[in-house]
Design an enzyme around this catalytic site. Structure first.
Site, PDB file in Angstrom:
ATOM      1  N   ASP A  11       0.853  -1.198   0.000  1.00 60.82           N
ATOM      2  CA  ASP A  11       0.000   0.000   0.000  1.00 60.82           C
ATOM      3  C   ASP A  11       0.888   1.247   0.000  1.00 60.82           C
ATOM      4  O   ASP A  11       1.759   1.397   0.859  1.00 60.82           O
ATOM      5  CB  ASP A  11      -0.883  -0.050   1.266  1.00 60.82           C
ATOM      6  CG  ASP A  11      -1.941   1.042   1.283  1.00 60.82           C
ATOM      7  OD1 ASP A  11      -1.811   2.013   0.518  1.00 60.82           O
ATOM      8  OD2 ASP A  11      -2.886   0.927   2.078  1.00 60.82           O
TER       9      ASP A  11
ATOM     10  N   ASP B 107      -3.932   2.455  -5.211  1.00 65.31           N
ATOM     11  CA  ASP B 107      -2.606   2.452  -4.594  1.00 65.31           C
ATOM     12  C   ASP B 107      -2.337   1.260  -3.695  1.00 65.31           C
ATOM     13  O   ASP B 107      -1.457   1.312  -2.852  1.00 65.31           O
ATOM     14  CB  ASP B 107      -2.399   3.752  -3.801  1.00 65.31           C
ATOM     15  CG  ASP B 107      -3.096   3.720  -2.463  1.00 65.31           C
ATOM     16  OD1 ASP B 107      -4.164   3.089  -2.355  1.00 65.31           O
ATOM     17  OD2 ASP B 107      -2.559   4.316  -1.511  1.00 65.31           O
ATOM     18  N   GLU B 108      -3.119   0.197  -3.835  1.00 64.75           N
ATOM     19  CA  GLU B 108      -2.800  -0.985  -3.032  1.00 64.75           C
ATOM     20  C   GLU B 108      -3.064  -2.240  -3.837  1.00 64.75           C
ATOM     21  O   GLU B 108      -3.830  -2.242  -4.798  1.00 64.75           O
ATOM     22  CB  GLU B 108      -3.554  -1.002  -1.706  1.00 64.75           C
ATOM     23  CG  GLU B 108      -5.031  -0.890  -1.805  1.00 64.75           C
ATOM     24  CD  GLU B 108      -5.700  -0.857  -0.438  1.00 64.75           C
ATOM     25  OE1 GLU B 108      -5.512  -1.802   0.346  1.00 64.75           O
ATOM     26  OE2 GLU B 108      -6.427   0.102  -0.176  1.00 64.75           O
TER      27      GLU B 108
HETATM   28  N1  DCP Z   1      -9.034   8.435  -1.052  1.00 65.11           N
HETATM   29  C1  DCP Z   1     -10.084   9.327  -1.251  1.00 65.11           C
HETATM   30  N2  DCP Z   1     -11.084   9.451  -0.309  1.00 65.11           N
HETATM   31  C2  DCP Z   1     -11.039   8.719   0.833  1.00 65.11           C
HETATM   32  C3  DCP Z   1      -9.986   7.800   1.047  1.00 65.11           C
HETATM   33  C4  DCP Z   1      -8.994   7.691   0.073  1.00 65.11           C
HETATM   34  O1  DCP Z   1     -10.118  10.003  -2.293  1.00 65.11           O
HETATM   35  N3  DCP Z   1     -12.009   8.861   1.756  1.00 65.11           N
HETATM   36  C5  DCP Z   1      -7.944   8.388  -2.056  1.00 65.11           C
HETATM   37  C6  DCP Z   1      -6.822   9.305  -1.644  1.00 65.11           C
HETATM   38  C7  DCP Z   1      -5.770   8.396  -1.082  1.00 65.11           C
HETATM   39  C8  DCP Z   1      -5.988   7.132  -1.902  1.00 65.11           C
HETATM   40  O2  DCP Z   1      -7.403   7.083  -2.159  1.00 65.11           O
HETATM   41  O3  DCP Z   1      -4.454   8.927  -1.247  1.00 65.11           O
HETATM   42  C9  DCP Z   1      -5.561   5.883  -1.182  1.00 65.11           C
HETATM   43  O4  DCP Z   1      -6.325   5.721   0.005  1.00 65.11           O
HETATM   44  P1  DCP Z   1      -5.673   5.183   1.337  1.00 65.11           P
HETATM   45  O5  DCP Z   1      -6.780   4.815   2.262  1.00 65.11           O
HETATM   46  O6  DCP Z   1      -4.646   4.136   1.018  1.00 65.11           O
HETATM   47  O7  DCP Z   1      -4.992   6.476   1.978  1.00 65.11           O
HETATM   48  P2  DCP Z   1      -3.574   7.127   1.718  1.00 65.11           P
HETATM   49  O8  DCP Z   1      -2.776   6.427   0.676  1.00 65.11           O
HETATM   50  O9  DCP Z   1      -3.776   8.594   1.496  1.00 65.11           O
HETATM   51  O10 DCP Z   1      -2.893   6.966   3.146  1.00 65.11           O
HETATM   52  P3  DCP Z   1      -2.234   5.667   3.825  1.00 65.11           P
HETATM   53  O11 DCP Z   1      -0.793   6.023   4.026  1.00 65.11           O
HETATM   54  O12 DCP Z   1      -2.952   5.533   5.143  1.00 65.11           O
HETATM   55  O13 DCP Z   1      -2.432   4.491   2.915  1.00 65.11           O
HETATM   56 CA    CA Z   2      -2.406   4.177   0.677  1.00 64.06          CA
END
Ligand code: DCP
Ligand code: CA
Length: 393
Positions: A9, A104-105
């Protein structure tokens, strides 16, 4: 033989992608989502921003209150899509058994592919290094014998982490963790389990199958297995979509039924166009309403015959909407639609002509024109431009 599953991720994905373009953002509280003066929610928050309590899904205005000095950036989806494509390509160089989840995962089944590297951990490090070198973004990796534990491990290792749960250690790893960490335990299930005096996975794992199934049905059976570290799901490319959804947040909360209906009609047109593209019909139709106080309700019906006709989907959602608005007379902030139980066309055709032939042909023609030339190419009587931020259900 035990499987070796990775969950990989990317950390703070949208923010990280922005930081690559603008390295000055690094080390600062950064929020991707948009202008905090407008309505909308946090899509991604840098880890620095998270120290102020900012989380994804939080209204931008609240994020600004928590951290007034934060830097707010609008989302740039083509940039994220480009990074996402490169990310999946990198993973493909390490194992052909990939299951992407979102942008992204991904799960990666590396059983047997770790040997040349000496250990799963060394393979995971090689993947992390490659992602960092090519994308300039850090990733977190969970390693386990099944998907559910690999996912929890990567979540717990963030950011830039690596956590391996070796075979045989699954139960002792899970035992002290809070139940909310298990996929499938949402707010309602968590509350119901808390009401039963259960807060940790250790306590959940002590419940007999009959009790947990009696309380939560099929979900209960899955939780029973997960709490024991049992998850036989294979790593595989996802099939076609199981549901289609669209939603939009109004610029201003509204009680105007006609306005809400007009926007609902636009959403119906969009999901029906998607259905047509996928050559499917839907049996289950749901609407979601979020009120000004953020209380959210969903209403759902199952059609007698699956349909992909805008008029049918709209009439159904309109009835659900009227019912919901009659029950709760509060200003509406967001409206959404989700259609599920999708069937391929050709199956489940009506046995008798139900008299809808003419409008169906008309709607079909309209949907076809829209999917070719865009939503605004043709408007029906209910047509209205959406005035809000559109997204997924
Ligand atoms: N995303 C979004 N709205 C949300 C959650 C996520 O648009 N409510 C988008 C933005 C994030 C991407 O999806 O960058 C990936 O979600 P993740 O839950 O993996 O969150 P992040 O990558 O931002 O953070 P982490 O480091 O916790 O994975
Ligand atoms: Ca992420």
């Amino acid at each position: 033989m035990a499987r070796c599953i990775f969950h990989i991720d990317l950390d703070a994905f949208f923010v990280s992608a922005e930081e690559v373009l603008n390295p000055e953002l690094k080390g600062k509280p950064v929020i991707v989502g948009g202008d905090p003066k407008c309505r909308g929610v946090v899509a991604s928050a840098s880890y620095e921003a998270r120290t102020y309590g900012i989380r994804a899904g939080m209204p931008l205005a609240k994020a600004r209150c928590l951290c007034p000095q934060a830097i707010f950036i609008r989302s740039h989806f083509p940039l994220y899509k480009d990074n996402s494509d490169k990310f999946i390509k990198i993973l493909g160089a390490f194992s052909p058994h990939i299951e992407p989840l979102g942008l992204d995962e991904a799960y990666l089944d590396v059983t047997g592919y770790e040997e040349p590297y000496g250990s799963p951990e060394k393979l995971a490090l090689a993947i992390k290094q490659r992602i960092n070198k090519e994308l300039n973004i850090t990733a977190s990796v969970g390693i386990a014998t099944c998907k559910v534990i690999a996912k929890i491990a990567s979540d717990l290792s963030k950011p830039d982490g690596l956590l391996e749960i070796v075979p045989g250690e699954e139960q002792s790893f899970l035992n002290p963790l809070p139940i909310a960490i298990l996929p499938g335990v949402g707010k309602k299930t968590e509350q119901a389990l808390n009401d039963m005096g259960i807060t940790t996975i250790r306590e959940l794992a002590r419940l007999p199958l009959d009790t947990i199934k009696g309380q939560f049905g099929a979900t209960g059976a899955v939780l029973y297995s997960y709490a024991r570290g049992i998850d036989d799901r294979k790593v595989e490319m996802p099939g076609e979509s199981k549901s289609i959804s669209q939603e939009l947040t109004f610029v201003r909360d509204t009680l105007d039924r006609k306005f809400i209906e007009a926007n609902l009609h636009s959403l119906c047109q969009e999901v029906c166009q998607d259905l047509c593209r996928q050559n499917k019909r839907a049996k289950c139709i749901a609407i979601k309403l979020r009120y000004a106080d953020f209380k959210t309700v969903t209403r759902q019906v199952t059609l007698k015959e699956a349909s992909d006709v805008t008029r049918v989907v709209f009439t159904t959602t309109q009835q659900l909407l009227i019912k919901a608005l009659t029950q709760q007379k509060k200003p509406v902030r967001l409206i959404g639609i989700r259609i599920s139980s999708l069937v391929c066309k050709g199956k489940q055709l009506p046995m008798f002509d139900s008299g809808t032939k003419k409008p169906e042909h008309l709607d079909k023609a309209i949907d076809k024109i829209r999917s070719k030339y865009g939503s605004s190419a043709i408007q029906t009587g209910n047509g209205s431009s959406s005035k809000g931020n559109q997204g997924k259900f």
